[in-house]
Design a protein around this motif. Structure first.
Motif, mmCIF file in Angstrom:
data_model
loop_
_atom_site.group_PDB
_atom_site.id
_atom_site.type_symbol
_atom_site.label_atom_id
_atom_site.label_comp_id
_atom_site.label_asym_id
_atom_site.label_seq_id
_atom_site.Cartn_x
_atom_site.Cartn_y
_atom_site.Cartn_z
ATOM 1 N N TYR A 63 0.716 -1.286 -0.094
ATOM 2 C CA TYR A 63 0.108 -0.147 -0.010
ATOM 3 C C TYR A 63 0.933 1.329 -0.129
ATOM 4 O O TYR A 63 0.521 2.269 -0.746
ATOM 5 N N TYR A 65 4.019 1.626 -0.993
ATOM 6 C CA TYR A 65 4.437 1.866 -2.513
ATOM 7 C C TYR A 65 3.679 2.499 -3.338
ATOM 8 O O TYR A 65 4.104 3.365 -4.183
ATOM 9 N N ARG A 66 2.274 2.054 -3.302
ATOM 10 C CA ARG A 66 1.403 2.674 -4.270
ATOM 11 C C ARG A 66 0.993 3.969 -4.104
ATOM 12 O O ARG A 66 0.883 4.774 -4.725
ATOM 13 N N THR A 67 1.120 4.277 -2.781
ATOM 14 C CA THR A 67 0.752 5.591 -2.265
ATOM 15 C C THR A 67 2.014 6.620 -2.039
ATOM 16 O O THR A 67 2.187 7.474 -2.890
ATOM 17 N N GLY A 119 5.115 5.773 -2.143
ATOM 18 C CA GLY A 119 6.309 5.438 -3.417
ATOM 19 C C GLY A 119 7.661 5.643 -2.670
ATOM 20 O O GLY A 119 7.793 6.227 -1.363
#
Ligand code: IMP
Length: 183
Positions: A83, A85-87, A89
């Motif tokens: 999560y 990494y997706r937000t 980063g």
């Protein structure tokens, strides 16, 4: 023997095949969405997923759950790595680490194997968060993770170099040697 690897990542399957081919075990990729619960440990997430899948599948299978644990951030992002990494980063992590001199971190991977019973295998690699992103290989947080004893980030290594020392490589190795003795 055929063994299903429940994952959406073909790169992970390729990596696993290398460990199992010498045992005469053929690993194949099976896409099957399963719940990833919010929990404190990777072990709990992997175990819940495996027990849920065990009710749907009637063949042996395994899955893996991994994460990056940063000491100065008390283990964050840990179980929230995908999560985060997706937000946030990579840039977000570097920002959180600004001005922090203790840059120790580790990746951990937990493999849950189901053959009618649950078996858990883990692997860990220690290292440091770099001050800038370096390298184009790998995925996820690879450009900002430098394993201890190396002067390259995971993203600057070849896949082979990374696999020998990586958390997932180590968990796969433990799993493969267990299987060799228990087949
Ligand atoms: P997953 O368990 O494979 O979904 O991994 C969770 C998250 O941890 C990924 O989205 C990545 O951000 C991070 N991660 C896990 N393994 C690695 C790795 O080998 N390199 C870089 N990032 C990783």
């Amino acid at each position: 023997m055929r063994l299903a690897f429940i994952t959406s990542n073909p790169g992970k399957v390729e990596e696993a095949r290398k460990y199992f081919r010498p045992l005469g075990v053929e690993v194949y990729q099976l896409h099957f969405e399963y719940p990833e619960i919010q929990a404190d440990t990777l072990e709990e997430v992997a175990e819940y997923g495996a027990r849920w899948l065990a009710k749907k599948l009637d063949e042996p299978f395994f899955l893996d759950d991994s994460g990056l644990f940063i000491e100065a951030l008390k283990g964050f992002p840990g179980v929230y790595s995908a999560y985060v990494y997706r937000t946030l980063g990579i840039k977000g992590i570097l920002k959180l680490m600004e001005g922090i001199s203790d840059r120790r971190a580790y990746f951990k991977s937990v493999i849950a194997y189901w053959d009618g019973e649950l078996h858990i295998f883990t692997g860990r690699v220690d290292g440091e968060i770099t001050t800038e992103a370096r390298g184009k290989g790998g995925f996820g947080f690879d450009p900002i993770f430098r394993p201890a004893g190396f002067d390259k980030t995971f993203a600057e290594m070849t896949t082979e170099e990374k696999n020998v020392i990586s958390h997932r490589g180590r968990a796969l190795k433990a799993f493969a040697s267990w299987l060799r003795e228990n087949l």
